[in-house]
Scaffold this motif. Sequence first.
Motif, PDB file in Angstrom:
ATOM      1  N   ASP A   1       7.010  10.169  11.626  1.00 57.25           N
ATOM      2  CA  ASP A   1       6.737   8.755  11.884  1.00 57.25           C
ATOM      3  C   ASP A   1       5.252   8.562  11.608  1.00 57.25           C
ATOM      4  OD1 ASP A   1       6.219   6.248  12.905  1.00 57.25           O
ATOM      5  OD2 ASP A   1       6.879   6.705  14.953  1.00 57.25           O
TER       6      ASP A   1
ATOM      7  N   THR B   1      -2.729  -0.876   5.402  1.00 55.75           N
ATOM      8  CA  THR B   1      -3.309  -1.146   4.090  1.00 55.75           C
ATOM      9  C   THR B   1      -4.772  -0.702   4.076  1.00 55.75           C
ATOM     10  OG1 THR B   1      -1.869  -3.071   3.925  1.00 55.75           O
ATOM     11  CG2 THR B   1      -3.743  -2.987   2.400  1.00 55.75           C
ATOM     12  N   GLU B   2      -5.469  -0.994   5.159  1.00 56.75           N
ATOM     13  CA  GLU B   2      -6.900  -0.714   5.228  1.00 56.75           C
ATOM     14  C   GLU B   2      -7.213   0.768   5.388  1.00 56.75           C
ATOM     15  OE1 GLU B   2      -5.169  -2.793   6.997  1.00 56.75           O
ATOM     16  OE2 GLU B   2      -6.109  -4.770   7.100  1.00 56.75           O
TER      17      GLU B   2
ATOM     18  N   SER C   1       9.139   7.786   8.163  1.00 56.91           N
ATOM     19  CA  SER C   1       9.298   6.397   8.571  1.00 56.91           C
ATOM     20  C   SER C   1       7.921   5.751   8.583  1.00 56.91           C
ATOM     21  CB  SER C   1       9.923   6.374   9.966  1.00 56.91           C
ATOM     22  OG  SER C   1       9.773   5.117  10.574  1.00 56.91           O
ATOM     23  N   VAL C   2       7.844   4.500   8.189  1.00 55.66           N
ATOM     24  CA  VAL C   2       6.556   3.813   8.127  1.00 55.66           C
ATOM     25  C   VAL C   2       6.717   2.304   8.217  1.00 55.66           C
ATOM     26  CG1 VAL C   2       6.608   3.688   5.587  1.00 55.66           C
ATOM     27  CG2 VAL C   2       4.433   3.440   6.775  1.00 55.66           C
ATOM     28  N   GLY C   3       5.715   1.665   8.788  1.00 56.10           N
ATOM     29  CA  GLY C   3       5.635   0.209   8.712  1.00 56.10           C
ATOM     30  C   GLY C   3       5.650  -0.475  10.052  1.00 56.10           C
TER      31      GLY C   3
ATOM     32  N   TYR D   1       1.893   6.537  11.037  1.00 62.27           N
ATOM     33  CA  TYR D   1       1.182   5.291  11.342  1.00 62.27           C
ATOM     34  C   TYR D   1      -0.037   5.176  10.439  1.00 62.27           C
ATOM     35  CZ  TYR D   1      -2.097   2.070  13.372  1.00 62.27           C
ATOM     36  OH  TYR D   1      -2.994   1.054  13.526  1.00 62.27           O
ATOM     37  N   TRP D   2      -0.152   4.041   9.789  1.00 65.04           N
ATOM     38  CA  TRP D   2      -1.338   3.741   8.983  1.00 65.04           C
ATOM     39  C   TRP D   2      -1.292   2.280   8.596  1.00 65.04           C
ATOM     40  CZ3 TRP D   2      -1.052   3.614   3.238  1.00 65.04           C
ATOM     41  CH2 TRP D   2       0.252   3.744   2.750  1.00 65.04           C
TER      42      TRP D   2
ATOM     43  N   ILE E   1       0.834  -1.212   0.000  1.00 65.44           N
ATOM     44  CA  ILE E   1       0.000   0.000   0.000  1.00 65.44           C
ATOM     45  C   ILE E   1       0.864   1.256   0.000  1.00 65.44           C
ATOM     46  CG2 ILE E   1      -0.250   0.135   2.520  1.00 65.44           C
ATOM     47  CD1 ILE E   1      -3.035   0.972   0.009  1.00 65.44           C
ATOM     48  N   THR E   2       2.013   1.207   0.672  1.00 70.37           N
ATOM     49  CA  THR E   2       2.863   2.409   0.712  1.00 70.37           C
ATOM     50  C   THR E   2       3.284   2.814  -0.697  1.00 70.37           C
ATOM     51  OG1 THR E   2       3.625   1.621   2.852  1.00 70.37           O
ATOM     52  CG2 THR E   2       4.816   3.464   1.902  1.00 70.37           C
TER      53      THR E   2
ATOM     54  N   ARG F   1       3.555  -7.267   6.678  1.00 74.37           N
ATOM     55  CA  ARG F   1       2.646  -7.982   7.550  1.00 74.37           C
ATOM     56  C   ARG F   1       2.586  -9.453   7.164  1.00 74.37           C
ATOM     57  NH1 ARG F   1      -3.502  -6.351   8.061  1.00 74.37           N
ATOM     58  NH2 ARG F   1      -2.858  -4.265   7.467  1.00 74.37           N
TER      59      ARG F   1
ATOM     60  N   ASP G   1      -4.110  -2.845  16.529  1.00 72.94           N
ATOM     61  CA  ASP G   1      -2.883  -2.470  17.230  1.00 72.94           C
ATOM     62  C   ASP G   1      -3.189  -2.035  18.654  1.00 72.94           C
ATOM     63  OD1 ASP G   1      -0.549  -2.513  15.361  1.00 72.94           O
ATOM     64  OD2 ASP G   1      -1.895  -1.262  14.166  1.00 72.94           O
TER      65      ASP G   1
HETATM   66  C1  WT7 Z   1       0.548  -2.360  10.434  1.00 72.71           C
HETATM   67  C2  WT7 Z   1      -0.029  -2.173   9.060  1.00 72.71           C
HETATM   68  C3  WT7 Z   1       0.767   1.200   5.642  1.00 72.71           C
HETATM   69  C4  WT7 Z   1       2.053   1.092   6.297  1.00 72.71           C
HETATM   70  C5  WT7 Z   1       2.838  -0.086   5.836  1.00 72.71           C
HETATM   71  C6  WT7 Z   1       2.451  -1.381   6.512  1.00 72.71           C
HETATM   72  C7  WT7 Z   1       2.215  -1.319  11.693  1.00 72.71           C
HETATM   73  C8  WT7 Z   1       2.594   0.772  10.335  1.00 72.71           C
HETATM   74  C9  WT7 Z   1       3.503   2.093  11.808  1.00 72.71           C
HETATM   75  C10 WT7 Z   1       4.113   3.119  12.589  1.00 72.71           C
HETATM   76  C11 WT7 Z   1       3.990   1.686  14.434  1.00 72.71           C
HETATM   77  C12 WT7 Z   1       3.188   0.873  12.445  1.00 72.71           C
HETATM   78  C13 WT7 Z   1       0.954  -1.441  12.530  1.00 72.71           C
HETATM   79  C14 WT7 Z   1      -0.131  -1.545  11.484  1.00 72.71           C
HETATM   80  N1  WT7 Z   1       2.629   0.070  11.495  1.00 72.71           N
HETATM   81  N2  WT7 Z   1       3.127   1.986  10.516  1.00 72.71           N
HETATM   82  N3  WT7 Z   1       4.470   4.297  12.070  1.00 72.71           N
HETATM   83  N4  WT7 Z   1       4.326   2.865  13.902  1.00 72.71           N
HETATM   84  N5  WT7 Z   1       3.426   0.672  13.746  1.00 72.71           N
HETATM   85  O1  WT7 Z   1       1.137  -1.633   6.184  1.00 72.71           O
HETATM   86  O2  WT7 Z   1       1.108  -4.125   6.028  1.00 72.71           O
HETATM   87  O3  WT7 Z   1      -1.007  -2.796   6.294  1.00 72.71           O
HETATM   88  O4  WT7 Z   1       0.615  -3.055   8.191  1.00 72.71           O
HETATM   89  O5  WT7 Z   1       1.907  -1.915  10.431  1.00 72.71           O
HETATM   90  O6  WT7 Z   1       1.026  -2.610  13.285  1.00 72.71           O
HETATM   91  O7  WT7 Z   1      -1.303  -2.167  11.939  1.00 72.71           O
HETATM   92  P1  WT7 Z   1       0.423  -2.952   6.619  1.00 72.71           P
END
Ligand code: WT7
Length: 665
Positions: free
Chosen positions: A425, A430-431, A399-401, A427-428, A324-325, A542, A516
Amino acid sequence: MTTTTEQQQDQSAAVYLPHPRLVSPEGGRAKPWVSSMAEYEALYKESIAEPEQFWTRMATETLTWDRPFRHVTHGSLKNGDVAWFPDGRLNVAYNCVDRWALADPDRVAFVYEADEPGKATRVTYKELQEQVCSLANVLAAFGLRKGETVAIYMPMIPEAAVAMLACARLGLVHTVVFAGFSSASLAERVADARARVVITADEGLRGGRPIRTKAIVDEALQSCPEVEHVLVFRRTGSEGVPFSAPRDVWWHEAVAAQRPYCPPVEVSAEDPLFLLYTSGSTGKPKGVVHTSGGYLLGAALTLKYVFDIHEGDVFCCTADIGWITGHSYVVYGPLALGATSVIFESVPTYPDASRYWRLVEEHRITQFYTAPTAIRALRRHGDDFVTRCDLSSLRVIGSVGEPINPDAWTWYSEVVGGGRCAVVDTYWQTETGSHVITPLPGATPAKPGSATFPFFGVELAILDPTSGAELEGNDVSGVLAIKRPWPSMARTIAGDHKRFLDTYLKPYPGYYFAGDGASRDADGYYWIRGRVDDVINVSGHRMSTAEVESALICHPAVAESAVVGAPDEVTGQSICAFVTLKDSYTATDALTAELVKEVRTRIGPIATPKTLILVDELPKTRSGKIIRRILRKVVAGEADQLGDLSTLSDQSILEVLVNKVTAAL
Ligand code: WT7
């Protein structure tokens, strides 16, 4: 807010104020879109108190509508029938490409940094428009019509984005499958999405090593008889790539036969733009559905505000378009803003650990976005790889993920950002489609490790995990939830709306449940504590433990398996698998290696267990349920904090387990 010549750090609370060069830039550069907390708070308040007014303004300013919407929102989290701008109509490719091709044809849409260093090329908006149009005509000639799904399995090359946009131009739905997934994973997704066409390349190239992309597609399609055409882009031109006409069609030949204009197909804001498969807590990946209007608005708006994008900026997000990123911040967000986006095909350590930083220097990148795992890995190589490059063009680094640990944050800020950049930093998920908790670079005082505050329109809640009660005030911990719909939220899971409701909307009725754990500290900052379900996060990717377990069980030697996440200094978490064997098999190193390989070939390299431990018995309850909590504690080195063990049927297995884990880790 105090400002000095150097980035301020209030030692007592470890708060980093926005650097003055961001808040009040010199040399005629534009002020940030939001340059104080007061401004952020005013906009945020408006987005919550006057959502219709706020989103009407944002959607009108940011996007071009073929038919303007009269209604802004529809439905509720309670009913799971959320829609945004439901009577508005637009075309996503027109918004991302034509608007800029018409106004400023020579503006660069993509800088393509190929795997081979020093071979960067550029694609202007005009060129992009022609490529998207020609390819759209190819897809139309295959007989594809609005609403059908096309699978894309491609390396990180501009043509991957062209393929996505060509689908969008025709109102087709794309599903990009990360090209590191195995043939079986690809087949599962192609079949679930009912794709009749797959777009791919002959080969990929990563760190100088070829990847047999087309051969993997062919393997996958053995179990997907409904696929009629495979469109193959020639990336390496290697000999011996399997190709069977008439099913297989060369991209360059097909495109040469089509005119470079194709009228955009007007779609409803609520027509799906793409499916993206992601892991959940059960084995089967789910096809998260994003729609056209709300998603595009979310991607564009977050990019604009969170990375403070202005004309002339060069934005670089290192994520693969298979995630998604990559969708939101390599393709849709940057193009919807008419910005320049860098497509990076290689790996951060090829030919050496300076690759990212040379990239920044060479292309004068202004905003850079990567994952904590890359930051931690590169930091291990030492500061020299960074400091030998000129990174003065950078203003915002993201930063992400996964959660970023404060020392990695500080290194990123000081060494990569030179103490002169904002660290965001974000936070988000896929959904969520786009950022939901994030700092704004010109406004938010940062605390390393905290994603800080909600983005516009996102109303957060921390819930008591057991009672579901909302925990009011500051200094609370629980599970993270969102209280009202936002434009870029996923609408459903393809073909399984019930699963959508069950996963996100039913656990805490009236709320979107993110999965989370989180806390809100005394100052109202949000801190993400990691997943509370059976999902592990490896290098920001994930993985569901159930998916890895199902792969292991396919091996004839495996009786049972249990997979947990183990803490890992570089990748955040790593996959740790426990396996019991059937009676006729003996534990050997060769068998262990074979089981690891089984997972790798079944799912893909990203699912490779770092540790696989053969045990005689797994910890179970008296009724025979595996107690993963015990395994998680043991691999985290917390065997002394196992808590209540009264449900464990055989306590004697613990000592053996702990010894095995200690030996293996
Ligand atoms: C999960 C989502 C869309 C971002 C890429 C991963 C974790 C994501 C952060 C952050 C702490 C984070 C969570 C979330 N996550 N960004 N900045 N700080 N945790 O996408 O595969 O949909 O995973 O990634 O646990 O639920 P994804």
